[in-house]
Design a protein around this motif. Sequence first.
Motif, short mmCIF file in Angstrom:
data_model
loop_
_atom_site.label_atom_id
_atom_site.label_comp_id
_atom_site.label_asym_id
_atom_site.label_seq_id
_atom_site.Cartn_x
_atom_site.Cartn_y
_atom_site.Cartn_z
N VAL A 156 -46.91 -14.00 12.93
CA VAL A 156 -45.45 -15.06 12.19
C VAL A 156 -44.10 -14.22 12.39
O VAL A 156 -43.94 -13.16 12.37
CB VAL A 156 -46.01 -15.00 10.34
N GLU A 157 -42.76 -15.70 12.21
CA GLU A 157 -41.63 -14.88 12.02
C GLU A 157 -41.21 -14.89 10.27
O GLU A 157 -41.97 -15.43 9.81
CB GLU A 157 -41.22 -16.33 12.62
N PRO A 158 -40.82 -13.56 10.41
CA PRO A 158 -40.37 -13.34 8.50
C PRO A 158 -39.03 -14.31 8.17
O PRO A 158 -38.52 -14.53 9.45
CB PRO A 158 -40.19 -11.63 9.18
N ILE A 159 -38.94 -13.66 7.57
CA ILE A 159 -37.93 -15.19 6.47
C ILE A 159 -36.68 -14.41 6.77
O ILE A 159 -37.16 -13.43 5.68
CB ILE A 159 -38.83 -15.63 4.86
N PRO A 160 -35.89 -14.45 7.01
CA PRO A 160 -34.41 -14.05 7.26
C PRO A 160 -34.54 -13.09 6.02
O PRO A 160 -34.11 -14.05 4.45
CB PRO A 160 -33.39 -14.90 7.82
N CYS A 161 -33.88 -11.92 6.34
CA CYS A 161 -33.57 -11.13 5.09
C CYS A 161 -33.11 -10.27 5.50
O CYS A 161 -32.65 -8.83 6.28
CB CYS A 161 -34.69 -10.92 4.06
N SER A 162 -30.89 -10.30 4.78
CA SER A 162 -30.22 -9.51 5.21
C SER A 162 -29.78 -8.37 4.52
O SER A 162 -30.00 -9.34 2.85
CB SER A 162 -29.02 -10.44 6.13
N GLU A 163 -29.08 -7.44 5.10
CA GLU A 163 -28.55 -6.43 3.91
C GLU A 163 -27.28 -6.77 4.53
O GLU A 163 -26.68 -5.53 5.95
CB GLU A 163 -29.42 -4.94 3.89
N TYR A 164 -26.48 -7.00 3.25
CA TYR A 164 -25.91 -7.06 3.61
C TYR A 164 -23.85 -5.83 3.77
O TYR A 164 -24.47 -4.91 2.36
CB TYR A 164 -23.88 -8.43 2.60
N SER A 165 -22.93 -6.39 4.56
CA SER A 165 -22.28 -5.12 4.74
C SER A 165 -21.30 -4.21 3.09
O SER A 165 -21.01 -5.98 2.73
CB SER A 165 -20.65 -5.21 5.72
N VAL A 166 -21.05 -3.95 2.94
CA VAL A 166 -19.72 -3.74 1.89
C VAL A 166 -18.75 -3.80 1.64
O VAL A 166 -18.59 -5.52 0.72
CB VAL A 166 -19.32 -1.70 1.78
N ALA A 167 -18.14 -4.11 2.69
CA ALA A 167 -16.95 -5.18 2.46
C ALA A 167 -17.28 -6.73 2.30
O ALA A 167 -16.42 -7.64 1.80
CB ALA A 167 -16.49 -5.24 4.09
N LEU A 168 -17.95 -6.36 2.84
CA LEU A 168 -18.54 -8.96 2.52
C LEU A 168 -19.31 -8.80 1.34
O LEU A 168 -18.78 -9.81 0.63
CB LEU A 168 -19.78 -9.75 3.64
N GLN A 169 -20.09 -8.32 0.72
CA GLN A 169 -20.28 -8.38 -0.84
C GLN A 169 -19.46 -8.29 -1.73
O GLN A 169 -19.13 -8.98 -2.85
CB GLN A 169 -20.71 -6.72 -1.39
N LEU A 170 -18.18 -7.30 -1.46
CA LEU A 170 -16.68 -6.98 -2.30
C LEU A 170 -15.89 -7.78 -2.08
O LEU A 170 -15.88 -9.37 -3.55
CB LEU A 170 -16.10 -6.35 -1.92
N ARG A 171 -16.02 -9.07 -1.00
CA ARG A 171 -15.16 -10.11 -0.93
C ARG A 171 -16.04 -11.60 -1.68
O ARG A 171 -15.21 -12.29 -3.06
CB ARG A 171 -14.99 -10.05 0.25
N ILE A 172 -17.15 -11.42 -1.58
CA ILE A 172 -18.28 -12.48 -2.08
C ILE A 172 -18.02 -12.24 -3.38
O ILE A 172 -17.67 -13.49 -4.31
CB ILE A 172 -19.35 -12.64 -1.41
N LEU A 173 -17.99 -11.77 -4.17
CA LEU A 173 -18.15 -11.47 -6.13
C LEU A 173 -16.72 -10.97 -6.10
O LEU A 173 -16.71 -11.23 -7.52
CB LEU A 173 -19.41 -10.17 -6.41
N ASP A 174 -15.46 -11.14 -5.36
CA ASP A 174 -14.23 -10.64 -6.40
C ASP A 174 -14.39 -9.36 -6.62
O ASP A 174 -13.71 -9.90 -8.21
CB ASP A 174 -14.25 -12.32 -6.44
N ILE A 175 -14.70 -8.23 -6.04
CA ILE A 175 -14.50 -6.89 -6.72
C ILE A 175 -13.87 -6.26 -6.04
O ILE A 175 -13.02 -6.11 -5.35
CB ILE A 175 -15.93 -6.18 -6.78
N ASN A 176 -13.16 -5.92 -7.68
CA ASN A 176 -11.95 -4.79 -7.84
C ASN A 176 -12.13 -4.11 -7.46
O ASN A 176 -12.67 -3.22 -8.64
CB ASN A 176 -10.76 -5.23 -8.25
N ILE A 177 -12.18 -3.11 -6.22
CA ILE A 177 -13.11 -1.04 -6.65
C ILE A 177 -11.69 -0.13 -7.41
O ILE A 177 -11.98 0.54 -8.36
CB ILE A 177 -12.96 -0.68 -5.12
#
Length: 341
Positions: A156-177
Amino acid sequence: MNTKNKIFIFINNSYIKINARTNIFYELPKNDDFPLGNYVAKYIIFHEKELNNYLNYIDSVEINDFAKKVAGYSTERTIKTVIKLNQYVEVDTILANKLYDLYEDFMVKVFEKLYLNGSINFAWINRIVMEHQLKLSSILGTIDELRIFSNTKKFVEPIPCSEYSVALQLRILDINIERIKEPILDFGCGSKATLVHYLRKLGLEAYGVDRITNNKLYTIQTDWFNYELKPNYWGTIISHLSFSNHFKRTHFKKNGNYIEYARKYMELLNSLKPGGEFYYTPNLPFIEQFLSPKSYKINKYFLNYDVQENREPLDIMSVRIEKLIKATIENEQQIQALSIY
């Protein structure tokens, strides 16, 4: 290397070499080989003298204790394997106990056979491994998220599940460090806990929770339903495509566990300090609509896309919920209200 360690390495290798992408529901043709059965049988027969010497060296109490340790390790590896195949798999205590009992029964059979008879023939071990696999298939067959795999495919082929980069997470969530509040909890931090370690390097007090984590430093390996959240404790909680993603999916699932997710959602909000913030994506409009504006301030942002890509925007938003200074929460009353959604 002692016999115990060799057995654990063998179990680990069996998952890597044989089990990792093998379809447990595959209906084996009559003339087809049974790879796991052959692998286990050949290993035990090749090492039977060493195993027999070890089992006759220890007493029955130690044998049972060792069987339990092997069963526990095998259960943990099985759960990790199925989660890697489909991130939406949920394994409760009842199912985990069934897996443990199955592996313990298998190990006791093998150990008793070696202890009493001193040798094992290929046909016998191959048969009980086949029986074990059929029982394992039956147990795992109760998990909805695994039944998507066809019984006609060997792998079987696994269902995709990625661990996203820090930069992408901060940008998408609009987090100001610069303005993030401590302590920080990454709820569903992923096996590498990348964001947690990034925040730690900045000198921020950050921790992570996930069912599978390879680095135990500043992270806790547990199911998020089993993780106890202290009231009024966290300055920031982050959940990028983890808890809220699973919550949204179970909300639309026919037999979804949405009440438990609603309870945990309220527990997360209750664990924020006054002025604390909960960042997550995707948004959860079906539950956010019930939050009192007197207790929470909700900010939503459409995910940003590069205009040059000419993509249609997805109906997904990132969310920041601030717990207001005067917020008061009566958890059970909130849950009763939320259970009607």
